[in-house]
Design a protein around this motif. Sequence first.
Motif, short mmCIF file in Angstrom:
data_model
loop_
_atom_site.label_atom_id
_atom_site.label_comp_id
_atom_site.label_asym_id
_atom_site.label_seq_id
_atom_site.Cartn_x
_atom_site.Cartn_y
_atom_site.Cartn_z
N THR A 281 -55.42 29.66 51.09
CA THR A 281 -54.86 28.61 51.95
C THR A 281 -55.12 28.94 53.42
N GLN A 282 -54.92 30.18 53.80
CA GLN A 282 -55.15 30.59 55.18
C GLN A 282 -56.62 30.43 55.56
N ALA A 283 -57.52 30.74 54.63
CA ALA A 283 -58.95 30.57 54.89
C ALA A 283 -59.29 29.10 55.09
N PHE A 284 -58.72 28.22 54.27
CA PHE A 284 -58.97 26.78 54.42
C PHE A 284 -58.50 26.30 55.78
N SER A 285 -57.36 26.79 56.21
CA SER A 285 -56.82 26.38 57.51
C SER A 285 -57.76 26.78 58.64
N ARG A 286 -58.29 27.98 58.59
CA ARG A 286 -59.22 28.43 59.63
C ARG A 286 -60.55 27.68 59.54
N LEU A 287 -61.00 27.43 58.34
CA LEU A 287 -62.27 26.72 58.16
C LEU A 287 -62.21 25.30 58.72
N LEU A 288 -61.10 24.62 58.45
CA LEU A 288 -60.97 23.21 58.84
C LEU A 288 -60.32 23.05 60.22
N ASP A 289 -59.86 24.16 60.78
CA ASP A 289 -59.27 24.18 62.13
C ASP A 289 -58.04 23.28 62.24
N VAL A 290 -57.27 23.21 61.15
CA VAL A 290 -56.00 22.47 61.14
C VAL A 290 -55.02 23.27 60.30
N HIS A 291 -53.74 22.97 60.48
CA HIS A 291 -52.73 23.63 59.66
C HIS A 291 -52.64 22.91 58.32
N VAL A 292 -53.09 23.54 57.25
CA VAL A 292 -53.04 22.94 55.92
C VAL A 292 -51.81 23.46 55.19
N GLN A 293 -51.41 22.72 54.15
CA GLN A 293 -50.23 23.11 53.38
C GLN A 293 -50.55 23.04 51.90
N ARG A 294 -50.32 24.12 51.20
CA ARG A 294 -50.55 24.16 49.75
C ARG A 294 -49.34 23.54 49.07
N LEU A 295 -49.58 22.48 48.31
CA LEU A 295 -48.50 21.74 47.65
C LEU A 295 -48.30 22.17 46.20
N ALA A 296 -49.37 22.58 45.54
CA ALA A 296 -49.27 22.95 44.13
C ALA A 296 -50.44 23.86 43.78
N THR A 297 -50.23 24.69 42.75
CA THR A 297 -51.30 25.59 42.31
C THR A 297 -51.37 25.62 40.79
N LEU A 298 -52.57 25.82 40.28
CA LEU A 298 -52.76 26.05 38.86
C LEU A 298 -52.03 27.32 38.42
N ALA A 299 -52.09 28.33 39.26
CA ALA A 299 -51.43 29.60 38.94
C ALA A 299 -49.92 29.42 38.83
N GLY A 300 -49.39 28.42 39.53
CA GLY A 300 -47.96 28.16 39.48
C GLY A 300 -47.55 27.22 38.37
N GLY A 301 -48.52 26.83 37.53
CA GLY A 301 -48.20 25.99 36.38
C GLY A 301 -48.51 24.52 36.54
N GLU A 302 -49.04 24.11 37.70
CA GLU A 302 -49.40 22.71 37.90
C GLU A 302 -50.78 22.44 37.28
N HIS A 303 -51.14 21.14 37.16
CA HIS A 303 -52.41 20.81 36.53
C HIS A 303 -53.57 20.84 37.51
N VAL A 304 -53.29 21.07 38.79
CA VAL A 304 -54.34 21.10 39.80
C VAL A 304 -53.81 21.84 41.02
N CYS A 305 -54.70 22.52 41.76
CA CYS A 305 -54.32 23.08 43.05
C CYS A 305 -54.47 21.98 44.10
N THR A 306 -53.43 21.74 44.86
CA THR A 306 -53.44 20.64 45.83
C THR A 306 -53.13 21.19 47.22
N THR A 307 -54.01 20.88 48.17
CA THR A 307 -53.83 21.31 49.56
C THR A 307 -53.80 20.09 50.46
N HIS A 308 -52.73 19.94 51.22
CA HIS A 308 -52.54 18.82 52.15
C HIS A 308 -53.29 19.15 53.44
#
Length: 231
Positions: free
Chosen positions: A186-213
């Motif tokens: 998530t931190q890498a995505f934020s630096r890559l896109l130069d905006v503050h992104v927010q991770r909403l869900a993860t496969l590792a956490g039991g969701e069906h998809v990793c979702t980043t706002h």
Amino acid sequence: MADAQDANTRQQVLDLVVEKGPVTASAIARILGLTTAAVRRHITILMESGEIAEHEPGTVAKRGRGRPARHYIATERAHMHLADGYSDLAVKALRHLGQVGGEEAVDSFAAARSREIERRYAPIVRDAGKDPRVRAQALADALTQDGYAATVREIANGTFAVQLCQGHCPIQHVAGDFPQLCDAETQAFSRLLDVHVQRLATLAGGEHVCTTHIPVGMPTIRPGARAALRK
């Protein structure tokens, strides 16, 4: 020959469920150029094998009369089939690292991975230009090439943001034990896109998809509306 073609088509159906789920049979049929009935036949087999399941998002609207369209997502079983064969070894290695060097050693490893992600995708995102939506799509395309089945989805409620969705994660089972890896990504995505992104869900956490706002712009106020706001 027919059996091999069926197996290949069924794999394509599963790949699309992983990438785009929740997704309907009709949407898959349009992408593959098949009839909806043919896709449903493969879906039935995949459901029987436990690789996909029915999922009805609460935001899906009714299609006039009758019940809403059925949506499908990949199950844990499907992700296990796609998982990296070295997952168990990676988990054991990180556990040993934590035992020897403490939590700080694991955090240091996660930070190093974050920098590695940034280095890998920075040229691709930079070459995409300044438009934040285009940059997000470039990142999603690059992630897909690396096995993450990533897509960019518009948010339906009118906010000035998109969601980066990863239908598969090669390190899902490792990240289940070490969430620092998800945080590092998530931190890498934020630096890559130069905006503050927010991770909403993860496969590792039991969701069906990793979702980043991902915020992609600010709303503009028309002069007339601005004047009305002053009153």
